[in-house]
Enzyme design. Structure first.
Site, PDB file in Angstrom:
ATOM      1  CB  SER A  95      62.769 135.158  19.654  1.00 18.93           C
ATOM      2  OG  SER A  95      61.940 134.750  20.720  1.00 18.93           O
ATOM      3  CG  ASP A 146      61.347 141.833  19.550  1.00 17.97           C
ATOM      4  OD1 ASP A 146      62.463 142.129  20.004  1.00 17.97           O
ATOM      5  OD2 ASP A 146      60.544 141.112  20.158  1.00 17.97           O
ATOM      6  CD  GLU A 263      56.667 137.416  17.156  1.00 13.66           C
ATOM      7  OE1 GLU A 263      56.859 138.574  16.757  1.00 13.66           O
ATOM      8  OE2 GLU A 263      57.406 136.848  17.978  1.00 13.66           O
ATOM      9  CG  ASP A 268      58.984 135.365  24.678  1.00 10.70           C
ATOM     10  OD1 ASP A 268      59.518 134.329  25.110  1.00 10.70           O
ATOM     11  OD2 ASP A 268      59.572 136.462  24.601  1.00 10.70           O
ATOM     12  CG  ASP A 310      59.972 131.721  19.152  1.00  9.69           C
ATOM     13  OD1 ASP A 310      59.099 131.333  19.947  1.00  9.69           O
ATOM     14  OD2 ASP A 310      60.422 132.887  19.156  1.00  9.69           O
TER      15      ASP A 310
END
Ligand code: MG
Ligand code: ZN
Length: 373
Positions: A95, A146, A263, A268, A310
């Site tokens: 990422s 992150d 996001e 994920d 991503d």
């Protein structure tokens, strides 16, 4: 020697005019100027909302759609494209390299936070557009430090340097920052309290996101959990959809326009956990955030919404479920990411620039070409 002189003059004339006659420009400049030339100012957006579903491939979207009664916000986007996600170091990106491509327009090595392959800082969309006088915001359901949000404001050689990444947020002038990861701000090895530092430079700082929604400030920071935000199934609630609305309310006060990145971080995490129900719940939360962004863009008419990922996570394959939308799910080929292309969806002025098959770095270049005054 008159013939030699004529030859030299002729050669010189050719050398000067040939590039002009052939319309040759340096390769790097060519595409950018072409995009700007092709799109008159009035057909370009004033605002861009970039939404990243981390780890969100077609299977994740499709699972969310059927689990949601065969409907999803993605169907409202008139333009769809495909994105190649490989990084500079690996076919399978992480990422950090993925978000650096979107934030900075360059492929880099896995784990890089907005630095190039030589670990030199790259300018991010947030930095460039803040300089142009636009407002900016970043919202994530992971830690704010992150990789995905970090690549839009920080410059560090390794994504694991989360306390250093947190320091970097003080150097940019985001109007809105929201997510988890509070411990990297107020329980640090160096003893500093960055929440206090954020207050000192003018932020209204909150640790409860529902309270933050009532803020009237022009500069809002919300660090709503110690680490990543809770999962939807653990009671996160509508943080992402509601903070999308709040962010747009604050950013749209700027008559010069805005850029934000929202996001859906945990799609994920569901992929890494090989947990199809985790993926679906996070997909539907992200979907609601997209609906809210689309509502804003439909009313505003000057806002481009770009939704992409991503990379894909899990090698998710849809093998379970029925037409009633019951037991939607599937199987996984890995606990890591894959290098399958991911989709990009665009709505609003400039949306047509996002059709076709493109490298991830193109998303950055096209957004910047559309937004830069
Ligand atoms: Mg992420
Ligand atoms: Zn991941």
């Amino acid at each position: 020697m008159p013939s030699k002189r004529i030859f030299l003059v002729g050669a010189l004339w050719f050398a000067i005019t040939a590039p002009i006659l052939c319309q040759k420009e340096p390769a790097g400049r060519r595409d950018k100027t072409r995009v700007q030339r092709e799109i008159p100012r009035e057909n370009r957006p004033k605002n861009v909302i970039l939404m990243i579903g981390d780890g969100m491939g077609l299977a994740q979207i499709t699972a969310g759609m059927y689990a949601n009664g065969n409907q999803i916000a993605f169907e409202k986007f008139p333009v769809v494209g495909l994105v190649k996600t490989a990084s500079a170091s690996d076919l399978i990106t992480d990422s950090a390299a993925g978000a650096t491509a979107y934030a900075c327009g360059q492929k880099t090595y896995n784990k890089a936070i907005a630095v190039d392959v030589n670990k030199q800082p790259l300018r991010t969309l947030v930095e460039v557009l803040e300089e142009e006088g636009l407002s900016t915001g970043l919202v994530a359901t992971s830690s704010f430090t992150d990789a995905t949000p970090a690549c839009f404001y920080a410059h560090q050689p390794d994504r694991r340097m989360q306390e250093e990444i947190a320091n970097d947020v003080l150097k940019v002038r985001l109007e809105v920052l929201a997510g988890g990861g509070r411990k990297f701000f107020d329980q640090r090895k160096d003893g500093r309290n960055l929440l206090q530092d954020l207050r000192t430079i003018g932020y209204d700082v909150h640790t409860d996101w529902r309270q933050a929604l009532t803020s009237r400030a022009d500069r809002l920071a919300c660090l709503a959990s110690e680490e990543g935000m809770p999962r939807m199934s653990e009671g996160r609630g509508p943080f992402l959809p509601e903070f999308t609305v709040k962010t747009l309310e604050i950013l749209s006060r700027n008559p010069r326009g805005f850029f934000c990145m929202i996001e859906g971080s945990q799609i994920d995490w569901g992929g890494h956990a090989n947990d199809d129900q985790y993926i679906i719940q996070e997909m539907l939360d992200f979907n609601q955030a997209i609906e809210n962004a689309l509502n804003f863009a439909q009313n505003d008419k000057q806002t481009l919404v770009v939704v992409t990922a991503d990379h894909e996570t899990g090698g998710f394959g849809l093998t379970k479920g029925n037409l009633k939308g019951e037991n939607i799910g599937g199987q996984f080929v890995t606990k890591d990411h894959t290098y399958c292309m991911v989709p990009v969806f665009a709505f609003g002025p400039g949306a047509e620039k996002f059709s076709g098959v493109m490298e991830n770095t193109e998303i950055h270049r096209r957004i910047l070409a559309l937004l830069k005054p």
